[in-house]
Design a protein around this motif. Structure first.
Motif, PDB file in Angstrom:
ATOM      1  N   SER A   1       0.837  -1.200   0.000  1.00  0.00           N
ATOM      2  CA  SER A   1       0.000   0.000   0.000  1.00  0.00           C
ATOM      3  C   SER A   1       0.867   1.242   0.000  1.00  0.00           C
ATOM      4  CB  SER A   1      -0.917   0.013   1.232  1.00  0.00           C
ATOM      5  OG  SER A   1      -1.789  -1.091   1.231  1.00  0.00           O
ATOM      6  N   VAL A   2       0.340   2.292  -0.587  1.00  0.00           N
ATOM      7  CA  VAL A   2       1.010   3.593  -0.596  1.00  0.00           C
ATOM      8  C   VAL A   2       0.521   4.387   0.606  1.00  0.00           C
ATOM      9  CG1 VAL A   2       1.317   5.756  -1.858  1.00  0.00           C
ATOM     10  CG2 VAL A   2       1.229   3.584  -3.096  1.00  0.00           C
ATOM     11  N   TYR A   3       1.464   4.962   1.359  1.00  0.00           N
ATOM     12  CA  TYR A   3       1.135   5.743   2.549  1.00  0.00           C
ATOM     13  C   TYR A   3       1.630   7.174   2.379  1.00  0.00           C
ATOM     14  CZ  TYR A   3       0.058   1.358   4.916  1.00  0.00           C
ATOM     15  OH  TYR A   3      -0.494   0.146   5.273  1.00  0.00           O
ATOM     16  N   PRO A   4       0.712   8.142   2.268  1.00  0.00           N
ATOM     17  CA  PRO A   4       1.146   9.540   2.172  1.00  0.00           C
ATOM     18  C   PRO A   4       1.528  10.095   3.546  1.00  0.00           C
ATOM     19  CG  PRO A   4      -1.245   9.396   2.043  1.00  0.00           C
ATOM     20  CD  PRO A   4      -0.739   7.988   2.124  1.00  0.00           C
ATOM     21  N   ILE A   5       2.567  10.916   3.562  1.00  0.00           N
ATOM     22  CA  ILE A   5       3.025  11.550   4.800  1.00  0.00           C
ATOM     23  C   ILE A   5       3.038  13.058   4.580  1.00  0.00           C
ATOM     24  CG2 ILE A   5       4.906  11.760   6.468  1.00  0.00           C
ATOM     25  CD1 ILE A   5       5.832   8.978   5.612  1.00  0.00           C
ATOM     26  N   CYS A   6       2.275  13.758   5.384  1.00  0.00           N
ATOM     27  CA  CYS A   6       2.193  15.209   5.277  1.00  0.00           C
ATOM     28  C   CYS A   6       3.496  15.831   5.792  1.00  0.00           C
ATOM     29  CB  CYS A   6       0.997  15.722   6.074  1.00  0.00           C
ATOM     30  SG  CYS A   6       0.779  17.504   5.992  1.00  0.00           S
ATOM     31  N   THR A   7       4.069  16.746   5.010  1.00  0.00           N
ATOM     32  CA  THR A   7       5.351  17.362   5.375  1.00  0.00           C
ATOM     33  C   THR A   7       5.193  18.773   5.909  1.00  0.00           C
ATOM     34  OG1 THR A   7       5.638  18.103   3.084  1.00  0.00           O
ATOM     35  CG2 THR A   7       6.597  15.959   3.700  1.00  0.00           C
ATOM     36  N   VAL A   8       3.954  19.233   6.073  1.00  0.00           N
ATOM     37  CA  VAL A   8       3.704  20.569   6.622  1.00  0.00           C
ATOM     38  C   VAL A   8       2.851  20.437   7.873  1.00  0.00           C
ATOM     39  CG1 VAL A   8       3.835  21.660   4.343  1.00  0.00           C
ATOM     40  CG2 VAL A   8       1.613  20.908   5.230  1.00  0.00           C
ATOM     41  N   ASN A   9       2.676  21.533   8.594  1.00  0.00           N
ATOM     42  CA  ASN A   9       1.825  21.520   9.783  1.00  0.00           C
ATOM     43  C   ASN A   9       0.375  21.269   9.363  1.00  0.00           C
ATOM     44  OD1 ASN A   9       0.377  21.987  12.101  1.00  0.00           O
ATOM     45  ND2 ASN A   9       1.552  23.783  12.722  1.00  0.00           N
ATOM     46  N   PRO A  10      -0.245  20.190   9.831  1.00  0.00           N
ATOM     47  CA  PRO A  10      -1.608  19.879   9.372  1.00  0.00           C
ATOM     48  C   PRO A  10      -2.678  20.804   9.935  1.00  0.00           C
ATOM     49  CG  PRO A  10      -0.920  18.306  11.036  1.00  0.00           C
ATOM     50  CD  PRO A  10       0.283  19.158  10.746  1.00  0.00           C
ATOM     51  N   GLY A  11      -2.393  21.480  11.035  1.00  0.00           N
ATOM     52  CA  GLY A  11      -3.398  22.339  11.655  1.00  0.00           C
ATOM     53  C   GLY A  11      -4.638  21.558  12.022  1.00  0.00           C
ATOM     54  N   ASN A  12      -5.809  22.087  11.660  1.00  0.00           N
ATOM     55  CA  ASN A  12      -7.074  21.407  11.959  1.00  0.00           C
ATOM     56  C   ASN A  12      -7.641  20.655  10.760  1.00  0.00           C
ATOM     57  OD1 ASN A  12      -7.207  22.328  14.659  1.00  0.00           O
ATOM     58  ND2 ASN A  12      -8.002  24.320  13.979  1.00  0.00           N
ATOM     59  N   ASN A  13      -6.846  20.538   9.705  1.00  0.00           N
ATOM     60  CA  ASN A  13      -7.310  19.850   8.502  1.00  0.00           C
ATOM     61  C   ASN A  13      -7.298  18.339   8.740  1.00  0.00           C
ATOM     62  OD1 ASN A  13      -7.164  18.503   5.847  1.00  0.00           O
ATOM     63  ND2 ASN A  13      -7.160  20.611   5.067  1.00  0.00           N
ATOM     64  N   SER A  14      -8.473  17.731   8.698  1.00  0.00           N
ATOM     65  CA  SER A  14      -8.582  16.306   9.014  1.00  0.00           C
ATOM     66  C   SER A  14      -7.852  15.437   7.998  1.00  0.00           C
ATOM     67  CB  SER A  14     -10.060  15.888   9.097  1.00  0.00           C
ATOM     68  OG  SER A  14     -10.721  16.134   7.862  1.00  0.00           O
ATOM     69  N   LEU A  15      -7.854  15.840   6.727  1.00  0.00           N
ATOM     70  CA  LEU A  15      -7.165  15.063   5.708  1.00  0.00           C
ATOM     71  C   LEU A  15      -5.660  15.090   5.927  1.00  0.00           C
ATOM     72  CD1 LEU A  15      -7.117  13.391   3.130  1.00  0.00           C
ATOM     73  CD2 LEU A  15      -7.189  15.524   1.810  1.00  0.00           C
ATOM     74  N   LEU A  16      -5.119  16.275   6.197  1.00  0.00           N
ATOM     75  CA  LEU A  16      -3.681  16.382   6.434  1.00  0.00           C
ATOM     76  C   LEU A  16      -3.277  15.603   7.678  1.00  0.00           C
ATOM     77  CD1 LEU A  16      -2.941  20.153   5.631  1.00  0.00           C
ATOM     78  CD2 LEU A  16      -2.887  18.186   4.109  1.00  0.00           C
ATOM     79  N   LYS A  17      -4.119  15.652   8.703  1.00  0.00           N
ATOM     80  CA  LYS A  17      -3.816  14.896   9.933  1.00  0.00           C
ATOM     81  C   LYS A  17      -3.787  13.394   9.670  1.00  0.00           C
ATOM     82  CE  LYS A  17      -5.544  18.030  13.537  1.00  0.00           C
ATOM     83  NZ  LYS A  17      -6.555  18.186  14.617  1.00  0.00           N
ATOM     84  N   ALA A  18      -4.674  12.948   8.774  1.00  0.00           N
ATOM     85  CA  ALA A  18      -4.750  11.521   8.486  1.00  0.00           C
ATOM     86  C   ALA A  18      -3.535  11.021   7.707  1.00  0.00           C
ATOM     87  CB  ALA A  18      -6.023  11.208   7.703  1.00  0.00           C
ATOM     88  N   CYS A  19      -2.853  11.951   7.022  1.00  0.00           N
ATOM     89  CA  CYS A  19      -1.680  11.563   6.233  1.00  0.00           C
ATOM     90  C   CYS A  19      -0.452  11.544   7.149  1.00  0.00           C
ATOM     91  CB  CYS A  19      -1.478  12.529   5.067  1.00  0.00           C
ATOM     92  SG  CYS A  19      -2.822  12.493   3.863  1.00  0.00           S
ATOM     93  N   ASN A  20      -0.391  10.541   8.004  1.00  0.00           N
ATOM     94  CA  ASN A  20       0.645  10.449   9.032  1.00  0.00           C
ATOM     95  C   ASN A  20       1.543   9.230   8.855  1.00  0.00           C
ATOM     96  OD1 ASN A  20      -1.155   8.446   9.647  1.00  0.00           O
ATOM     97  ND2 ASN A  20      -1.819   9.316  11.603  1.00  0.00           N
ATOM     98  N   GLY A  21       1.448   8.589   7.699  1.00  0.00           N
ATOM     99  CA  GLY A  21       2.251   7.391   7.464  1.00  0.00           C
ATOM    100  C   GLY A  21       1.626   6.122   7.981  1.00  0.00           C
ATOM    101  N   LYS A  22       0.462   6.251   8.638  1.00  0.00           N
ATOM    102  CA  LYS A  22      -0.220   5.084   9.184  1.00  0.00           C
ATOM    103  C   LYS A  22      -1.516   4.766   8.433  1.00  0.00           C
ATOM    104  CE  LYS A  22       1.549   5.886  13.874  1.00  0.00           C
ATOM    105  NZ  LYS A  22       1.193   6.126  15.292  1.00  0.00           N
TER     106      LYS A  22
END
Length: 451
Positions: free
Chosen positions: A398-419
């Protein structure tokens, strides 16, 4: 047009089974922390002698009688403690006693009450003695019903029957973890008693079930009329739909049920290791063989199960007639599993240029199917993959996206944590995985790893 039939998927072993796939303690499972059952005793309150042992098994076990001497005031307690489960540790004897005392009030009894308790004595070296608590309570409930309808415990003609029930229950639970006992009553009426020792999870909550997971039975299940009658109405509808192909959501759609109801049923089955859960089959998924595929080569029982399951099922022609399909050759099946391997042109940094190229560290199953053409060999690629996933011959990349910026309150960015995988994100947001990848890649805020 030819339609494929779907059959109930049942396997003798799987990711949650231990030991081999031919019997063993507790069917196909071995519960390492199951406490040793030392004995079972049936105590009653005699109006002249007080608490007495009516029957005990195994015969000649001094520990059972010694335990009763220590605990008789609790085995036959005051009425306020009737129909409550509780246990008592006897350190000097190295055992624990599990009790569920019962008092039945009726004018037919001397002094208007019959008091009894069938107690289980288990080894105290295990901390898992509560595995037996449901059986102790269920046993009491069976005996209440039998006594109220047939005077099973108080009628002398059933004395040997009671002892036989206890002996069979003791042997079966000690060796197999489950017992089915048939009791012959008046007018040759037969009553069946069912007992099963379930694994202990020490207060853990059952895992949450994703609607897009596919449940598959771990052990063989024969849906007899007697078994179906004992299920609740919801399970009667859901369990026949578990075929190793349908996802939880698809089962819900087929039955016109809320997916949460189906998930709750599957969650319980998974919790008690009746089913395993594998990812939904998609043609853009990538699968690679694991080391366990070599064990599969040596296991004749799994080979036979595999050949039966992965073959193209009997097809139905337009005129309604069945088109029989031959069983494939094992050499073809095994070669196809081995062909799912990591390619040599894997990118060094693991960051793909696009979603399709991201699975070049292995072929996506669509490209693999076009290249290998398993159906020409009588093999259903869908079933081949599901069987391999269930038995862990294959694993899904599976491909796992990892957010490289501060996710803030964005639920999608928070979910992109490598898990959280890209597939999971796509399903949560109802977006095609390719499009989800394109959106994240174009945002220039993510790195991607494949594992």
């Amino acid at each position: 047009m030819v339609q494929r039939q779907r059959t109930l998927a049942t396997f003798g072993a799987g990711p949650f089974a231990t030991g081999d796939s031919i019997g063993g303690r507790f069917g196909h499972y071995t519960f390492d922390d199951a406490p040793k059952l030392l004995g079972i005793l049936l105590a009653e309150f005699d109006n002249r002698e007080g608490p007495i042992i009516r029957h005990s098994v195994p015969k000649g076990n001094d520990k059972v009688e010694a335990t009763f001497a220590f605990t008789k005031s609790l085995i036959i307690p005051k009425p306020s403690m009737f129909r409550h489960s509780f246990s008592l540790t006897v350190n000097s004897l190295g055992c624990k006693v599990l009790m569920f005392p019962v008092g039945i009030d009726h004018k037919s009894y001397e002094r208007g009450r019959f008091t009894f308790d069938m107690s289980f004595i288990v080894d105290m070296t295990s901390s898992a003695e509560t595995m037996y608590e449901p059986i102790v309570q269920k046993c009491a409930e069976y005996l209440i019903e039998l006594e109220m309808e047939y005077n099973f415990l108080t009628n002398p003609k059933y004395k040997t029957h009671v002892l036989e029930v206890m002996e069979k229950m003791f042997v079966d639970l000690s060796t197999r973890g489950e017992s089915v006992i048939e009791v012959t009553l008046e007018d040759d009426k037969i009553v069946s008693l069912y007992f099963k020792l379930c694994p202990l999870y020490r207060g853990c909550e059952p895992p949450e079930i994703d609607y897009h997971m596919v449940p598959m039975f771990i052990r063989e299940v024969e849906l007899t009329d007697r078994l179906v009658e004992k299920m609740d109405v919801l399970s009667q509808k859901i369990i026949p739909q578990i075929d190793g192909i349908n996802t939880v959501r698809e089962i819900a759609i087929n039955l016109e049920l809320d997916p949460s109801l189906v998930a709750r049923c599957v969650r319980n089955l998974h919790f008690y290791e009746c089913v395993s859960l594998v990812p939904m089959f998609l043609y853009y998924n990538t699968y690679v063989a694991t080391e366990r595929v070599h064990d599969f080569y040596k296991n004749r029982n799994e080979i036979n199960e595999c050949l039966e399951f992965v073959k193209i099922q009997n097809a139905i022609a337009e005129d309604g007639s069945e088109i029989p399909m031959p069983t494939p050759e094992f050499s073809d099946v095994f070669r196809l599993y081995l062909s799912m391997k990591v390619a040599q042109n894997e990118t060094a940094d693991g960051v793909p240029e696009d979603y399709l190229s991201s699975i070049q560290c292995g072929k996506n199953i669509g490209d693999w199917t076009e290249e290998e053409n398993p159906r020409a060999k009588g093999i259903d690629e869908h079933r081949l993959v599901q069987f391999g996933m269930h038995h862990q011959f294959l694993r899904k990349l599976s491909v796992y996206p990892i957010c490289t910026v501060n996710p803030g309150n964005n639920s999608l960015l928070k979910a992109c944590n490598g898990k959280t995988s890209l597939d999971e994100l796509s399903l949560q947001h109802n977006v095609d995985p390719r499009k989800m990848y394109s959106i994240l890649y174009d945002a220039q805020k993510f790195e991607f790893v494949m594992k």
